[in-house]
Design an enzyme around this catalytic site. Sequence first.
Site, PDB file in Angstrom:
ATOM      1  N   ASP A 142     -52.282  71.490 -52.976  1.00 59.64           N
ATOM      2  CA  ASP A 142     -51.225  71.792 -52.002  1.00 59.64           C
ATOM      3  C   ASP A 142     -50.973  73.300 -51.860  1.00 59.64           C
ATOM      4  O   ASP A 142     -51.678  74.116 -52.460  1.00 59.64           O
ATOM      5  CB  ASP A 142     -49.959  71.019 -52.411  1.00 59.64           C
ATOM      6  CG  ASP A 142     -49.189  70.477 -51.219  1.00 59.64           C
ATOM      7  OD1 ASP A 142     -49.284  71.056 -50.124  1.00 59.64           O
ATOM      8  OD2 ASP A 142     -48.470  69.480 -51.396  1.00 59.64           O
ATOM      9  N   ASP A 191     -46.735  67.653 -42.585  1.00 56.35           N
ATOM     10  CA  ASP A 191     -46.673  66.270 -43.093  1.00 56.35           C
ATOM     11  C   ASP A 191     -46.442  65.277 -41.956  1.00 56.35           C
ATOM     12  O   ASP A 191     -45.636  65.500 -41.054  1.00 56.35           O
ATOM     13  CB  ASP A 191     -45.516  66.125 -44.099  1.00 56.35           C
ATOM     14  CG  ASP A 191     -45.790  66.891 -45.384  1.00 56.35           C
ATOM     15  OD1 ASP A 191     -46.724  67.718 -45.406  1.00 56.35           O
ATOM     16  OD2 ASP A 191     -45.060  66.666 -46.362  1.00 56.35           O
TER      17      ASP A 191
END
Length: 618
Positions: A154, A205
């Site tokens: 990430d 997202d």
Amino acid sequence: MKNTSIRNTAWSLLGVAASAMALDNGMALTPPMGWNSWNTFGGSINETLIRGVIDAMVTTGMKDAGYTYVNLDDNWFPNPARDASGNLIADPTRFKSGMKSLSDYAHSKGLKLGIYSDRGSKTCMGIAQSGGYGNEDRDAKSYASWGIDYLKYDNCNTVGQMQSDYTKMSTALKNSGRSIVFSICAWETQPWMPEIGNLWRSTTDIADSWGPTGWSIMGNFDKQVGNYIYTRPGAWSDPDMLEVGRSTKLSDNEYRAHFGLWALVAAPLISGNDIRSMSAATKAILTHPEVIAIDQDSMGVQARKISDNGDLEVFAKPLGKGFDTYAVGLLNRSGSTQNITVNWKDLKLDPKSVTVRDVWNRTDLGSKPDSYTASVQSHALVLLKVKGKMDTTATWWAPDIHFVSTSNGSGVFRHNQSNGGKTITLGGKTHAKGFGVHSPSRTIVPLHRKFARFQVQVGIDAETTGGSAVFQILGNGGAKLYESPVCKGGAAPVSVDISVAGQDSLYLITTDGGDGNTNDHADWASPVLTLPESMSAIQTKARGNAGWSLIAGEGKVSIHRDVATPTMVQVIDAQGRVVLSQVVEGMDAILSTQGLARGVYSLRSQGSNGPALQFVNN
Ligand code: GLA
């Protein structure tokens, strides 16, 4: 040939610089399929849950449908996440059997285990010491020792520079002693990402929402559409995990559209629902074999949008190597049922040759001349598989068929525009079709041995004053098919016309012309590929070296030349094999080609130097 070789060949062609850059770990040759904990469970994960999901992968048929990876997302570690020696550890309460035991369990069921970390000092949940920054080698070794198969990495709490951080972890995984899929999660696309990651998150997202914009199914899909220039086996653009079956807020039509669109763009299929308790309708979507087959097609090509009428869009994804089979999606974003049409000429299919299958309904619809129109419900996607024949009367522009940009010296690789984003302009002439690159660059155009000739204009685009480049075209095994002189800014373009018979792919290379790459805005303008079927007219008129010419057709080749001396001639097929040898006598001679397969051949005469004549055996 397996699809793997697109990458492998490409890397080897550019030698040291490219192989140093390439991930080339042989992983994820089709888009990864699996499950991830984040969408449904957030940070609330433990080994009972994960073991239950592993079991459900088997009992629900997800595994048999192709889903392999069970991926832990954030918060699998304690807080702080490392032991006194600085090694990452699994949370001793929630994962008390440890990660090795969990991966053993996954492997015992024929599945694989994925894990999650971050390029910064902490993951996105902000757990102390959980980031990989500065710990890349040590963490990669831990993952390998635990039997981990996949790492999502990430982009939160960052310390270093993005490309360098991701490259470090990519290299650490490669050196870890275990094959581990590398999933970059940096919420954007950069041209270097496909070189070091097996997949890269192209978007923010996803959410369990149709959209149409923002953090949603449609919002994420739209950010994916332009990434076809990078997608290839081993390197997948990732519009984020699936929301299919997450709630009853969305209709089955919407979830079907979501899944079908992900398949069209060759996205990783990572389910995000609770598969232990999914409904029959959800399972039917997630395990639909024909939709999954579209996603997993071994050519690894991402669909492109071929028509856009506001809310009504058509997407097409080539399947296989024939240039004759496509998955087609008819998407209706509007609030009411609408007709959407796909025209076969837009796919360069012979308009009378096409048969259609409805993929969701698993029904053959038969032959459909010219086009097909479907009535598409609101927020739905009609998914078709269409099969026909290549249209030999169409102009086959290289930018209209599949290609991949694997490196570009500066700025963004441009499809049908110059490197600066303008109309391609060479020698005062504009070109609607072409590739606008910046040296040094490499673009791969898979031909699957279907084409006979390649013609293109090359030069430095008029948008720069300086610049220089050499243009090279490489074919099978890196063989050099063409090299231009140094082309300078402001000079007339160079015309290229070469045989590409028997070539699997073309590698269009530009180098900097020997003077650095400043202003090297290089154009491959109006690149046209000619099919053997439409070539005989051109070739029959061709006059070769030493005064030779030929006319091919009706099972023979008529040869005419300036001399009458007996001469040995050889006919060579697209694979370079001599298939016929004969001595011809007199100025006019006939060679029988009966029994030779249909295709492109070259004819060489003994003792002549210069290019061989080509002909097509219909
Ligand atoms: C980021 C990622 C998500 C998820 C969370 C976990 O938001 O984009 O996919 O991994 O972090 O904290």
